[in-house]
Design a protein around this motif. Sequence first.
Motif, PDB file in Angstrom:
ATOM      1  N   MET A   1       0.828  -1.192   0.000  1.00 25.07           N
ATOM      2  CA  MET A   1       0.000   0.000   0.000  1.00 25.07           C
ATOM      3  C   MET A   1       0.872   1.255   0.000  1.00 25.07           C
ATOM      4  O   MET A   1       0.609   2.203  -0.724  1.00 25.07           O
ATOM      5  N   PHE A   2       1.938   1.262   0.820  1.00 20.99           N
ATOM      6  CA  PHE A   2       2.812   2.428   0.860  1.00 20.99           C
ATOM      7  C   PHE A   2       3.562   2.608  -0.456  1.00 20.99           C
ATOM      8  O   PHE A   2       3.863   3.722  -0.844  1.00 20.99           O
ATOM      9  N   GLN A   3       3.869   1.526  -1.133  1.00 21.50           N
ATOM     10  CA  GLN A   3       4.618   1.611  -2.375  1.00 21.50           C
ATOM     11  C   GLN A   3       3.743   2.034  -3.538  1.00 21.50           C
ATOM     12  O   GLN A   3       4.161   2.807  -4.392  1.00 21.50           O
ATOM     13  N   GLY A   4       2.546   1.508  -3.599  1.00 22.93           N
ATOM     14  CA  GLY A   4       1.687   1.730  -4.758  1.00 22.93           C
ATOM     15  C   GLY A   4       0.862   2.989  -4.668  1.00 22.93           C
ATOM     16  O   GLY A   4       1.016   3.827  -3.785  1.00 22.93           O
ATOM     17  N   ASN A   5      -0.010   3.107  -5.646  1.00 27.40           N
ATOM     18  CA  ASN A   5      -0.919   4.243  -5.703  1.00 27.40           C
ATOM     19  C   ASN A   5      -2.346   3.768  -5.489  1.00 27.40           C
ATOM     20  O   ASN A   5      -3.272   4.285  -6.098  1.00 27.40           O
ATOM     21  N   ASN A   6      -2.520   2.757  -4.630  1.00 24.97           N
ATOM     22  CA  ASN A   6      -3.841   2.166  -4.457  1.00 24.97           C
ATOM     23  C   ASN A   6      -4.410   2.361  -3.053  1.00 24.97           C
ATOM     24  O   ASN A   6      -5.324   1.663  -2.650  1.00 24.97           O
ATOM     25  N   ALA A   7      -3.880   3.318  -2.304  1.00 25.73           N
ATOM     26  CA  ALA A   7      -4.377   3.548  -0.950  1.00 25.73           C
ATOM     27  C   ALA A   7      -5.800   4.086  -0.958  1.00 25.73           C
ATOM     28  O   ALA A   7      -6.526   3.947   0.020  1.00 25.73           O
ATOM     29  N   GLY A   8      -6.215   4.681  -2.060  1.00 21.66           N
ATOM     30  CA  GLY A   8      -7.569   5.189  -2.161  1.00 21.66           C
ATOM     31  C   GLY A   8      -8.533   4.222  -2.806  1.00 21.66           C
ATOM     32  O   GLY A   8      -9.677   4.562  -3.074  1.00 21.66           O
ATOM     33  N   ASN A   9      -8.090   3.005  -3.020  1.00 17.52           N
ATOM     34  CA  ASN A   9      -8.893   1.997  -3.705  1.00 17.52           C
ATOM     35  C   ASN A   9      -9.518   1.056  -2.676  1.00 17.52           C
ATOM     36  O   ASN A   9      -8.811   0.352  -1.953  1.00 17.52           O
ATOM     37  N   ALA A  10     -10.833   1.018  -2.632  1.00 15.48           N
ATOM     38  CA  ALA A  10     -11.538   0.203  -1.645  1.00 15.48           C
ATOM     39  C   ALA A  10     -11.314  -1.291  -1.830  1.00 15.48           C
ATOM     40  O   ALA A  10     -11.604  -2.072  -0.923  1.00 15.48           O
ATOM     41  N   SER A  11     -10.773  -1.719  -2.979  1.00 19.65           N
ATOM     42  CA  SER A  11     -10.497  -3.144  -3.160  1.00 19.65           C
ATOM     43  C   SER A  11      -9.117  -3.537  -2.622  1.00 19.65           C
ATOM     44  O   SER A  11      -8.804  -4.717  -2.543  1.00 19.65           O
ATOM     45  N   ASN A  12      -8.294  -2.561  -2.255  1.00 22.42           N
ATOM     46  CA  ASN A  12      -7.006  -2.833  -1.622  1.00 22.42           C
ATOM     47  C   ASN A  12      -7.285  -3.563  -0.309  1.00 22.42           C
ATOM     48  O   ASN A  12      -8.131  -3.128   0.474  1.00 22.42           O
ATOM     49  N   PRO A  13      -6.606  -4.674  -0.022  1.00 27.58           N
ATOM     50  CA  PRO A  13      -6.898  -5.448   1.194  1.00 27.58           C
ATOM     51  C   PRO A  13      -6.767  -4.636   2.489  1.00 27.58           C
ATOM     52  O   PRO A  13      -7.557  -4.827   3.410  1.00 27.58           O
ATOM     53  N   VAL A  14      -5.804  -3.736   2.560  1.00 29.17           N
ATOM     54  CA  VAL A  14      -5.638  -2.906   3.761  1.00 29.17           C
ATOM     55  C   VAL A  14      -6.818  -1.962   3.896  1.00 29.17           C
ATOM     56  O   VAL A  14      -7.415  -1.830   4.969  1.00 29.17           O
ATOM     57  N   VAL A  15      -7.171  -1.300   2.810  1.00 26.36           N
ATOM     58  CA  VAL A  15      -8.289  -0.348   2.819  1.00 26.36           C
ATOM     59  C   VAL A  15      -9.587  -1.076   3.158  1.00 26.36           C
ATOM     60  O   VAL A  15     -10.375  -0.617   4.001  1.00 26.36           O
ATOM     61  N   LYS A  16      -9.787  -2.216   2.516  1.00 23.74           N
ATOM     62  CA  LYS A  16     -11.002  -3.007   2.758  1.00 23.74           C
ATOM     63  C   LYS A  16     -11.103  -3.410   4.233  1.00 23.74           C
ATOM     64  O   LYS A  16     -12.166  -3.288   4.853  1.00 23.74           O
ATOM     65  N   ASN A  17      -9.993  -3.878   4.792  1.00 19.42           N
ATOM     66  CA  ASN A  17      -9.966  -4.286   6.199  1.00 19.42           C
ATOM     67  C   ASN A  17     -10.301  -3.108   7.110  1.00 19.42           C
ATOM     68  O   ASN A  17     -11.079  -3.240   8.060  1.00 19.42           O
ATOM     69  N   LEU A  18      -9.711  -1.952   6.828  1.00 18.00           N
ATOM     70  CA  LEU A  18      -9.961  -0.772   7.662  1.00 18.00           C
ATOM     71  C   LEU A  18     -11.396  -0.279   7.514  1.00 18.00           C
ATOM     72  O   LEU A  18     -12.008   0.154   8.496  1.00 18.00           O
ATOM     73  N   ILE A  19     -11.950  -0.342   6.317  1.00 15.30           N
ATOM     74  CA  ILE A  19     -13.351   0.054   6.117  1.00 15.30           C
ATOM     75  C   ILE A  19     -14.253  -0.833   6.966  1.00 15.30           C
ATOM     76  O   ILE A  19     -15.162  -0.342   7.652  1.00 15.30           O
ATOM     77  N   GLU A  20     -14.008  -2.128   6.948  1.00 13.57           N
ATOM     78  CA  GLU A  20     -14.824  -3.055   7.738  1.00 13.57           C
ATOM     79  C   GLU A  20     -14.700  -2.775   9.230  1.00 13.57           C
ATOM     80  O   GLU A  20     -15.692  -2.770   9.954  1.00 13.57           O
ATOM     81  N   GLN A  21     -13.467  -2.529   9.687  1.00 18.41           N
ATOM     82  CA  GLN A  21     -13.258  -2.275  11.108  1.00 18.41           C
ATOM     83  C   GLN A  21     -13.908  -0.965  11.542  1.00 18.41           C
ATOM     84  O   GLN A  21     -14.596  -0.916  12.557  1.00 18.41           O
ATOM     85  N   VAL A  22     -13.685   0.093  10.781  1.00 18.83           N
ATOM     86  CA  VAL A  22     -14.261   1.394  11.140  1.00 18.83           C
ATOM     87  C   VAL A  22     -15.778   1.326  11.096  1.00 18.83           C
ATOM     88  O   VAL A  22     -16.455   1.805  12.014  1.00 18.83           O
ATOM     89  N   SER A  23     -16.316   0.714  10.067  1.00 22.20           N
ATOM     90  CA  SER A  23     -17.767   0.585   9.938  1.00 22.20           C
ATOM     91  C   SER A  23     -18.365  -0.155  11.135  1.00 22.20           C
ATOM     92  O   SER A  23     -19.349   0.288  11.731  1.00 22.20           O
ATOM     93  N   GLY A  24     -17.748  -1.266  11.493  1.00 25.95           N
ATOM     94  CA  GLY A  24     -18.231  -2.036  12.650  1.00 25.95           C
ATOM     95  C   GLY A  24     -18.161  -1.249  13.941  1.00 25.95           C
ATOM     96  O   GLY A  24     -19.098  -1.266  14.743  1.00 25.95           O
ATOM     97  N   ASN A  25     -17.063  -0.529  14.143  1.00 27.45           N
ATOM     98  CA  ASN A  25     -16.914   0.265  15.366  1.00 27.45           C
ATOM     99  C   ASN A  25     -17.926   1.397  15.425  1.00 27.45           C
ATOM    100  O   ASN A  25     -18.485   1.668  16.490  1.00 27.45           O
TER     101      ASN A  25
END
Length: 184
Positions: free
Chosen positions: A58-82
């Motif tokens: 994620m830090f290397q690429g330009n996909n931090a704003g992409n909801a299909s990125n596994p890190v982004v997807k994981n954080l969306i799920e966690q934030v949404s649940g919280n």
Amino acid sequence: MFEQLTELVKQYGGDAVVNNPAVPNEQNDAVMNEASSSIVDGLKNMVAGGNISELAEMFQGNNAGNASNPVVKNLIEQVSGNLGSKFGLSNEASTGVANSLIPQVLESLINKAKNPNDSSLNIQDIINSISGGNGGGLMDAVSKYGGQFGLDQNNDGKVDMGDVTAAVSKKGGLGGLLGRLFGK
């Protein structure tokens, strides 16, 4: 890093939180604070769980704003649940807030970390924040493998934060360093 992250959440929280009729106005600040802390907690959990290569990608690429990125997807799920559990927001409302907020915040955070001309966020702050201040798995990996990738900048036989900071400025920012380190 938490302060910078909180500022980014406030910056992008206008539409996602403040102007969102599903989020009561009296909860706007609390929702944004929860989103900030959930992002940091989620990154810490990824480091603790050994998902360092996903973070490096994620830090290397330009996909931090992409909801299909596994890190982004994981954080969306966690934030949404919280947000749903702590503020009683519906699943639709909490998911909407997270989907709108997380990609923008992460993309901005990564761009700041990758920008050698922006000193508001540095690699040491990020590593300390997501590793509990002791370097954790990320610094262990940097120390273990860093010498093999020419990261011992001062040739003292060990890779420490001074070497990492120097290497970041030479190797194209944090993304370039992590990419070289983890072979991405």
